[in-house]
Design a protein around this motif. Sequence first.
Motif, mmCIF file in Angstrom:
data_model
loop_
_atom_site.group_PDB
_atom_site.id
_atom_site.type_symbol
_atom_site.label_atom_id
_atom_site.label_comp_id
_atom_site.label_asym_id
_atom_site.label_seq_id
_atom_site.Cartn_x
_atom_site.Cartn_y
_atom_site.Cartn_z
ATOM 1 N N SER A 1 0.823 -1.211 0.000
ATOM 2 C CA SER A 1 0.000 0.000 0.000
ATOM 3 C C SER A 1 0.859 1.263 0.000
ATOM 4 N N LEU A 2 1.926 1.267 0.817
ATOM 5 C CA LEU A 2 2.800 2.442 0.864
ATOM 6 C C LEU A 2 3.569 2.621 -0.445
ATOM 7 N N VAL A 3 3.985 1.527 -1.054
ATOM 8 C CA VAL A 3 4.671 1.625 -2.350
ATOM 9 C C VAL A 3 3.712 2.156 -3.411
ATOM 10 N N ALA A 4 2.455 1.727 -3.357
ATOM 11 C CA ALA A 4 1.459 2.251 -4.294
ATOM 12 C C ALA A 4 1.290 3.762 -4.121
ATOM 13 N N LEU A 5 1.202 4.205 -2.857
ATOM 14 C CA LEU A 5 1.113 5.644 -2.579
ATOM 15 C C LEU A 5 2.348 6.364 -3.096
ATOM 16 N N PHE A 6 3.508 5.792 -2.855
ATOM 17 C CA PHE A 6 4.768 6.390 -3.287
ATOM 18 C C PHE A 6 4.816 6.523 -4.807
ATOM 19 N N LEU A 7 4.453 5.468 -5.541
ATOM 20 C CA LEU A 7 4.486 5.523 -7.000
ATOM 21 C C LEU A 7 3.485 6.531 -7.548
ATOM 22 N N TRP A 8 2.333 6.636 -6.905
ATOM 23 C CA TRP A 8 1.324 7.626 -7.325
ATOM 24 C C TRP A 8 1.851 9.039 -7.113
ATOM 25 N N LEU A 9 2.444 9.293 -5.946
ATOM 26 C CA LEU A 9 3.004 10.616 -5.658
ATOM 27 C C LEU A 9 4.172 10.933 -6.602
ATOM 28 N N LEU A 10 4.961 9.917 -6.915
ATOM 29 C CA LEU A 10 6.091 10.107 -7.816
ATOM 30 C C LEU A 10 5.606 10.513 -9.206
ATOM 31 N N ASP A 11 4.555 9.864 -9.665
ATOM 32 C CA ASP A 11 3.997 10.198 -10.971
ATOM 33 C C ASP A 11 3.447 11.629 -10.978
ATOM 34 N N LYS A 12 2.748 12.002 -9.913
ATOM 35 C CA LYS A 12 2.185 13.357 -9.832
ATOM 36 C C LYS A 12 3.287 14.409 -9.758
ATOM 37 N N SER A 13 4.331 14.142 -9.001
ATOM 38 C CA SER A 13 5.418 15.114 -8.869
ATOM 39 C C SER A 13 6.166 15.277 -10.198
ATOM 40 N N THR A 14 6.327 14.173 -10.929
ATOM 41 C CA THR A 14 6.983 14.258 -12.237
ATOM 42 C C THR A 14 6.156 15.079 -13.211
ATOM 43 N N GLN A 15 4.848 14.876 -13.217
ATOM 44 C CA GLN A 15 3.980 15.660 -14.101
ATOM 45 C C GLN A 15 4.018 17.137 -13.740
ATOM 46 N N MET B 1 14.299 -9.129 5.689
ATOM 47 C CA MET B 1 14.536 -9.569 4.318
ATOM 48 C C MET B 1 13.229 -9.627 3.529
ATOM 49 N N THR B 2 12.144 -10.013 4.181
ATOM 50 C CA THR B 2 10.851 -10.010 3.489
ATOM 51 C C THR B 2 10.419 -8.583 3.160
ATOM 52 N N GLY B 3 10.806 -7.634 4.002
ATOM 53 C CA GLY B 3 10.500 -6.232 3.713
ATOM 54 C C GLY B 3 11.224 -5.755 2.465
ATOM 55 N N ILE B 4 12.508 -6.154 2.327
ATOM 56 C CA ILE B 4 13.262 -5.817 1.118
ATOM 57 C C ILE B 4 12.589 -6.420 -0.110
ATOM 58 N N ALA B 5 12.228 -7.706 -0.015
ATOM 59 C CA ALA B 5 11.595 -8.393 -1.137
ATOM 60 C C ALA B 5 10.258 -7.756 -1.499
ATOM 61 N N ALA B 6 9.471 -7.400 -0.475
ATOM 62 C CA ALA B 6 8.161 -6.798 -0.719
ATOM 63 C C ALA B 6 8.299 -5.440 -1.400
ATOM 64 N N GLY B 7 9.218 -4.612 -0.911
ATOM 65 C CA GLY B 7 9.410 -3.295 -1.500
ATOM 66 C C GLY B 7 9.893 -3.379 -2.927
ATOM 67 N N PHE B 8 10.880 -4.218 -3.171
ATOM 68 C CA PHE B 8 11.446 -4.358 -4.513
ATOM 69 C C PHE B 8 10.427 -4.955 -5.480
ATOM 70 N N GLY B 9 9.773 -6.030 -5.039
ATOM 71 C CA GLY B 9 8.802 -6.692 -5.911
ATOM 72 C C GLY B 9 7.638 -5.797 -6.285
ATOM 73 N N ALA B 10 7.176 -4.991 -5.335
ATOM 74 C CA ALA B 10 6.025 -4.119 -5.591
ATOM 75 C C ALA B 10 6.393 -2.924 -6.454
ATOM 76 N N VAL B 11 7.568 -2.337 -6.242
ATOM 77 C CA VAL B 11 7.905 -1.094 -6.941
ATOM 78 C C VAL B 11 8.177 -1.328 -8.421
ATOM 79 N N PHE B 12 8.662 -2.527 -8.783
ATOM 80 C CA PHE B 12 8.940 -2.821 -10.187
ATOM 81 C C PHE B 12 7.966 -3.825 -10.794
ATOM 82 N N GLY B 13 7.104 -4.415 -9.977
ATOM 83 C CA GLY B 13 6.202 -5.435 -10.495
ATOM 84 C C GLY B 13 6.927 -6.709 -10.867
ATOM 85 N N THR B 14 8.006 -7.017 -10.137
ATOM 86 C CA THR B 14 8.829 -8.209 -10.415
ATOM 87 C C THR B 14 9.042 -8.998 -9.127
#
Length: 429
Positions: A33-47, A150-163
């Motif tokens: 959820s936090l990564v989703a918020l972060f990516l949304w804010l990142l997109d808005k800030s870039t625009q 380590m699961t936190g690292i995996a969760a953050g990485f997997g969610a931010v790139f969709g991998t």
Amino acid sequence: MKQHTNKPEQVTVAYQLLRWTVLVLPVALIVGSLVALFLWLLDKSTQLRFEHEWLLYLLPAAGVLIYWLYRLGGKNAERGNNLIMDEIHQPGGGVPARMAPLVLLTTVITHLFGGSAGREGTAVQIGGSMAAWIGKTLGLTERDIRILLMTGIAAGFGAVFGTPIAGTVFALEVLAIGAMRYDALVPCLIAAVLADIVCSAWGISHTHYHILYTGTHLTPYIPFVKADLLLLLKVIVCGVAFGLTSFLFSWLIHAIKYNANTYIKIPWLIPVVGGLIVIAMTFVVGTRDYLGLGVNSQSPDGISIVNAFRDTAHISEWSWLWKLVFTAVTLGMGFKGGEVTPLFFMGAALGHTLALLLGAPVDLFAGLGFIAVFAGATNTPLACTLMGVELFGADHVLYFAVACFTAYYFSGHSGIYASQKLMVSKFEH
């Protein structure tokens, strides 16, 4: 000596799987959820930055704001990914929960005002800090908290790139050069998959990259060899270049950070100077395409990761180097964000240039550079090979592996993470 019990091993395994699924579930929900918020804010800030180009001139002031936010409330959170890795290696003071909101806010500020940075570092710090907070709240043991980190690292990485598969292996592989911790394999996989699902459930979509090259071979196949040997040779040559690029970036960012702290005696002036350098370089190159993430450019025909996959794109032969310098200055002088997406940019742009020089498929070599420069800079060739499969498909997995493994060796023992342990040397001394 192994102890024998009446309980079948499969029962113990089933219990552990169930237990870690329960423990990882809140990590995945919160981090996704936090990564989703972060990516949304990142997109808005870039625009916003695209629409209001004058925001770039406030980058030095934004750097001062970032400095004081960490000075007043950050404490050891300033160490970022290295703090999380140190806590996994040797538990100490813990990873503070305040790391997540601080790095999220300051990374958005960096991007809003034109700093050249990425997003992986932010997602990993969100994942690590939230996992630590959950582990502490539940009163888990040190060993369990280390796995949860380590699961936190995996969760953050997997969610931010969709991998999620690459995110799983990245969490296991990034901690030490030449060694992996398999005790966290399944928990990391569960966390990465669930966090990716949660992030997507919030309506977040990831950029799709396409390699259209289908294997129209430049030389005939040799019997029993399932590869175009001339193309494979070109991949190896480019893998060396990708590894050297990784080494150059790692060396430069550490050198800038060291010299900035040595020669600029007033700490808050460091990001001011960094911001001024970024502004000056923008005028020198005559384009704003090296600011921000670089996934897409303000102009449809501009220099970007997406356009690097097109052989008709106007990618300068030095685009990879400009992005390298812009990012090293931004992150080395106090701004926040990750290194990985800029590494994607460097690799894709360099792969584009080398493909034209060698007469190779541009989209394939842009994809190879995309993952291989990242592999060299983070010393994670397996994760990056799998990332190539998740992003581009499995048709060219042999070339993915050769490029990533070659870059891994030629990047030396340096890397972007100072806390990464050296367990097995890459070469005999």
